[in-house]
Scaffold this motif. Structure first.
Motif, mmCIF file in Angstrom:
data_model
loop_
_atom_site.group_PDB
_atom_site.id
_atom_site.type_symbol
_atom_site.label_atom_id
_atom_site.label_comp_id
_atom_site.label_asym_id
_atom_site.label_seq_id
_atom_site.Cartn_x
_atom_site.Cartn_y
_atom_site.Cartn_z
ATOM 1 N N PHE A 125 -0.642 10.590 65.700
ATOM 2 C CA PHE A 125 -1.210 11.890 66.053
ATOM 3 C C PHE A 125 -0.129 12.919 65.736
ATOM 4 O O PHE A 125 0.925 12.938 66.364
ATOM 5 C CB PHE A 125 -1.609 11.941 67.528
ATOM 6 N N VAL A 126 -0.391 13.718 64.712
ATOM 7 C CA VAL A 126 0.618 14.639 64.184
ATOM 8 C C VAL A 126 0.363 16.036 64.746
ATOM 9 O O VAL A 126 -0.745 16.556 64.611
ATOM 10 C CB VAL A 126 0.541 14.671 62.639
ATOM 11 N N THR A 127 1.371 16.607 65.366
ATOM 12 C CA THR A 127 1.218 17.946 65.942
ATOM 13 C C THR A 127 2.380 18.847 65.516
ATOM 14 O O THR A 127 3.365 18.383 64.949
ATOM 15 C CB THR A 127 1.230 17.923 67.486
ATOM 16 N N ALA A 128 2.234 20.120 65.814
ATOM 17 C CA ALA A 128 3.309 21.114 65.685
ATOM 18 C C ALA A 128 2.781 22.338 66.408
ATOM 19 O O ALA A 128 1.561 22.446 66.635
ATOM 20 C CB ALA A 128 3.599 21.438 64.217
ATOM 21 N N SER A 129 3.674 23.265 66.762
ATOM 22 C CA SER A 129 3.196 24.455 67.470
ATOM 23 C C SER A 129 2.232 25.223 66.573
ATOM 24 O O SER A 129 2.311 25.137 65.338
ATOM 25 C CB SER A 129 4.383 25.352 67.833
ATOM 26 N N ALA A 130 1.327 25.993 67.192
ATOM 27 C CA ALA A 130 0.336 26.759 66.421
ATOM 28 C C ALA A 130 1.039 27.716 65.457
ATOM 29 O O ALA A 130 0.596 27.911 64.322
ATOM 30 C CB ALA A 130 -0.587 27.522 67.367
ATOM 31 N N GLU A 131 2.156 28.296 65.889
ATOM 32 C CA GLU A 131 2.864 29.264 65.043
ATOM 33 C C GLU A 131 3.446 28.584 63.801
ATOM 34 O O GLU A 131 3.355 29.102 62.691
ATOM 35 C CB GLU A 131 3.993 29.957 65.836
ATOM 36 N N VAL A 132 4.041 27.412 64.006
ATOM 37 C CA VAL A 132 4.615 26.677 62.875
ATOM 38 C C VAL A 132 3.506 26.260 61.910
ATOM 39 O O VAL A 132 3.629 26.398 60.684
ATOM 40 C CB VAL A 132 5.400 25.429 63.368
ATOM 41 N N ARG A 133 2.394 25.792 62.467
ATOM 42 C CA ARG A 133 1.293 25.339 61.619
ATOM 43 C C ARG A 133 0.714 26.509 60.818
ATOM 44 O O ARG A 133 0.435 26.383 59.629
ATOM 45 C CB ARG A 133 0.213 24.663 62.473
ATOM 46 N N PRO A 174 -5.757 12.520 70.880
ATOM 47 C CA PRO A 174 -5.064 11.317 70.427
ATOM 48 C C PRO A 174 -5.719 10.059 70.986
ATOM 49 O O PRO A 174 -6.178 10.061 72.135
ATOM 50 C CB PRO A 174 -3.650 11.463 71.019
ATOM 51 N N ALA A 175 -5.801 9.012 70.191
ATOM 52 C CA ALA A 175 -6.245 7.714 70.713
ATOM 53 C C ALA A 175 -5.183 7.261 71.717
ATOM 54 O O ALA A 175 -4.011 7.638 71.596
ATOM 55 C CB ALA A 175 -6.350 6.709 69.569
ATOM 56 N N PRO A 176 -5.583 6.478 72.721
ATOM 57 C CA PRO A 176 -4.610 6.069 73.746
ATOM 58 C C PRO A 176 -3.397 5.341 73.148
ATOM 59 O O PRO A 176 -2.297 5.431 73.679
ATOM 60 C CB PRO A 176 -5.410 5.105 74.634
ATOM 61 N N ASP A 177 -3.606 4.663 72.025
ATOM 62 C CA ASP A 177 -2.497 3.913 71.419
ATOM 63 C C ASP A 177 -1.901 4.628 70.200
ATOM 64 O O ASP A 177 -1.223 4.005 69.382
ATOM 65 C CB ASP A 177 -2.962 2.501 71.032
ATOM 66 N N ALA A 178 -2.136 5.938 70.087
ATOM 67 C CA ALA A 178 -1.562 6.671 68.950
ATOM 68 C C ALA A 178 -0.091 7.005 69.201
ATOM 69 O O ALA A 178 0.310 7.248 70.335
ATOM 70 C CB ALA A 178 -2.348 7.960 68.715
ATOM 71 N N ILE A 179 0.681 7.026 68.122
ATOM 72 C CA ILE A 179 2.086 7.433 68.195
ATOM 73 C C ILE A 179 2.136 8.925 67.857
ATOM 74 O O ILE A 179 1.646 9.343 66.802
ATOM 75 C CB ILE A 179 2.929 6.689 67.118
ATOM 76 N N LEU A 180 2.729 9.700 68.757
ATOM 77 C CA LEU A 180 2.813 11.149 68.553
ATOM 78 C C LEU A 180 3.976 11.516 67.643
ATOM 79 O O LEU A 180 5.096 11.054 67.861
ATOM 80 C CB LEU A 180 3.037 11.801 69.915
ATOM 81 N N ILE A 181 3.718 12.342 66.641
ATOM 82 C CA ILE A 181 4.819 12.868 65.819
ATOM 83 C C ILE A 181 4.708 14.391 65.832
ATOM 84 O O ILE A 181 3.747 14.956 65.311
ATOM 85 C CB ILE A 181 4.757 12.357 64.356
ATOM 86 N N ASP A 182 5.670 15.049 66.480
ATOM 87 C CA ASP A 182 5.695 16.512 66.498
ATOM 88 C C ASP A 182 6.553 16.978 65.323
ATOM 89 O O ASP A 182 7.757 16.715 65.288
ATOM 90 C CB ASP A 182 6.279 17.010 67.830
ATOM 91 N N THR A 183 5.908 17.637 64.355
ATOM 92 C CA THR A 183 6.633 18.012 63.134
ATOM 93 C C THR A 183 7.200 19.439 63.188
ATOM 94 O O THR A 183 7.678 19.935 62.174
ATOM 95 C CB THR A 183 5.714 17.889 61.886
ATOM 96 N N SER A 184 7.160 20.080 64.386
ATOM 97 C CA SER A 184 7.642 21.470 64.485
ATOM 98 C C SER A 184 9.046 21.620 63.905
ATOM 99 O O SER A 184 9.333 22.580 63.201
ATOM 100 C CB SER A 184 7.664 21.951 65.939
ATOM 101 N N ASP A 185 9.913 20.652 64.238
ATOM 102 C CA ASP A 185 11.300 20.743 63.774
ATOM 103 C C ASP A 185 11.653 19.626 62.798
ATOM 104 O O ASP A 185 12.823 19.274 62.655
ATOM 105 C CB ASP A 185 12.262 20.700 64.975
ATOM 106 N N LEU A 186 10.648 19.045 62.160
ATOM 107 C CA LEU A 186 10.927 17.946 61.228
ATOM 108 C C LEU A 186 10.596 18.368 59.797
ATOM 109 O O LEU A 186 9.605 19.051 59.565
ATOM 110 C CB LEU A 186 10.068 16.714 61.552
ATOM 111 N N SER A 187 11.434 17.920 58.854
ATOM 112 C CA SER A 187 11.084 18.105 57.443
ATOM 113 C C SER A 187 10.042 17.035 57.084
ATOM 114 O O SER A 187 9.818 16.095 57.860
ATOM 115 C CB SER A 187 12.324 17.931 56.564
ATOM 116 N N ILE A 188 9.451 17.173 55.900
ATOM 117 C CA ILE A 188 8.481 16.170 55.435
ATOM 118 C C ILE A 188 9.157 14.797 55.385
ATOM 119 O O ILE A 188 8.592 13.795 55.812
ATOM 120 C CB ILE A 188 7.951 16.561 54.041
ATOM 121 N N GLU A 189 10.386 14.787 54.874
ATOM 122 C CA GLU A 189 11.103 13.513 54.734
ATOM 123 C C GLU A 189 11.358 12.880 56.101
ATOM 124 O O GLU A 189 11.236 11.668 56.261
ATOM 125 C CB GLU A 189 12.461 13.718 54.023
ATOM 126 N N GLU A 190 11.702 13.719 57.083
ATOM 127 C CA GLU A 190 11.973 13.185 58.434
ATOM 128 C C GLU A 190 10.701 12.632 59.081
ATOM 129 O O GLU A 190 10.734 11.581 59.721
ATOM 130 C CB GLU A 190 12.592 14.276 59.323
#
Ligand code: CDP
Length: 210
Positions: A125-133, A174-190
């Motif tokens: 489940f990929v998220t980021a703040s609304a402003e970043v998105r 998110p599905a109960p077993d989803a892994i959360l990835i917050d990309t607000s401070d992550l590069s694509i590579e990260e």
């Protein structure tokens, strides 16, 4: 024939699902389906005057290849047709067949881990703040020559999130077993490295890739 292996990637508007999904598909040699494109194609046909359910039942490859699907008007129309149960139902079989393709599949959308592929081996489940998105989407649209302000993009993103999260059918969550990835401070590579780390840990724990 190799077994199927499905990676589900869900999240709110412009969170980086597509970029991550494409990169994961390239890394593993899997197929990639951007399920948002199905809803965008139905939304575009509705803007042309078609009835949404009929449009969803008769989507053609040409409908998906239209060059006007990426703009915010079509995005809004997509999120409006996406609340209609019969529209969603018309698109289920195609998505599930793709998910089961031999050689592995990455699907990105809103309900992949919860409704389309609850059996997926890995769910993100990929998220980021609304402003970043909004900023990322603004830069993409501007690069494609679209005349639009950052505020308009932020308004579009927020309105769609609201509609997507609060609908009765397959709401965004998110599905109960989803892994959360917050990309607000992550590069694509990260973000990609993080996702691969999760998948590799699962493989080491005994799961096999297609
Ligand atoms: O790229 P972005 O995240 O902005 O949007 P998209 O993935 O192309 O999806 C456009 C719209 O389609 C979303 O706002 C949802 O309303 C709808 N959608 C959905 O309901 N279920 C999906 N699996 C994918 C998209």
């Amino acid at each position: 024939m190799s077994e199927s292996y499905t990676i589900a990637v869900d999240g709110p508007a412009a969170a980086g699902k597509g970029t991550l999904s494409k990169a994961l598909a390239a890394h593993y040699g899997f197929g990639h389906l951007d399920t948002g494109l199905l809803y965008r194609a139905v939304g575009a046909k509705m803007l042309d005057g078609a009835a949404p359910v009929e449009a969803a039942q008769n989507l053609s490859p040409e409908d998906l290849a239209r060059d006007d699907l990426r703009g915010p008007e079509v995005a809004q129309a997509a999120s409006k047709v996406a609340v209609i149960a019969d529209v969603r139902a018309a698109l289920v079989d195609f998505q599930r067949a793709f998910a089961r393709r031999a050689g592995g599949a990455v699907l990105d959308g809103r309900d992949i881990g919860t409704v389309i592929c609850p059996y997926a081996q890995v769910k993100f489940f990929v998220t980021a703040s609304a402003e970043v998105r909004a900023r990322r989407r603004f830069l993409e649209l501007a690069a494609a020559g679209k005349v639009i302000t950052l505020d308009e993009v932020l308004g579009d993103v927020k309105a769609r999130d609201e509609r997507d999260m609060n609908r009765a059918e397959a709401p965004l969550r998110p599905a109960p077993d989803a892994i959360l990835i917050d990309t607000s401070d992550l590069s694509i590579e990260e973000a990609l490295a993080k996702a691969i780390e999760v998948i590799e840990a699962r493989r080491e724990a005994g799961e096999t890739l297609a």
